[in-house]
Write a protein that holds these residues in place. Sequence first.
Motif: not given
Length: 194
Positions: A117, A119-120
């Motif tokens: 996704d 995000i990290t």
Amino acid sequence: FSGTPKNLPPGTRVKIAEGGITKPRDAFMAPEGVTNVALKKPVIASDMEPVIGTLDLVTDGSKEAVEDAYVELGLNVQWVQIDLGKDYDIYAIVLWHEHKDARVYHDVVIQIADDKDFITNVRTVYNNDHDNSAGQGLGEEWEYFETNEGLLVDCKTKDGKPQKARYVRAYSNGNTADELNRYTEIEVYGKEPK
């Protein structure tokens, strides 16, 4: 290239090489054991119903400038994403958009991340979006004419170490010939971490 390049629209930021629109890229040195870890890996995209082609063309190993070698995504900002299957030490990424004629793709941004996704631990390794129209931050790189050599991006850190990641995502926002986004191939040069 075939045909005559179209006039570049105002705001296109391209460095013209001495003697023409392109020059051979510099050689890239990588350690022994580095291979294209993206070959045949699964690809998803922001447009899961391409106008032309299929997403697996992005990692099929073909970089030719022919009609059936690229996937064509819709208008506006689009991206393709490769799942390398596990973490790799990434040394370089090479990106080919469709390149049978002289064109410049806009807002080219390449990122790597630890999760699908994005995000990290998202890291931008290339960005030529000078006005943040792709929404990934301002880029300082120059736009460029697509060629058969592709765009080579050195992913090593300032201290010369590779960056570890599992996912690679490449954005674009149309080109100087039309508003569509075409991806021919993405190669990711890396190896398993020690």
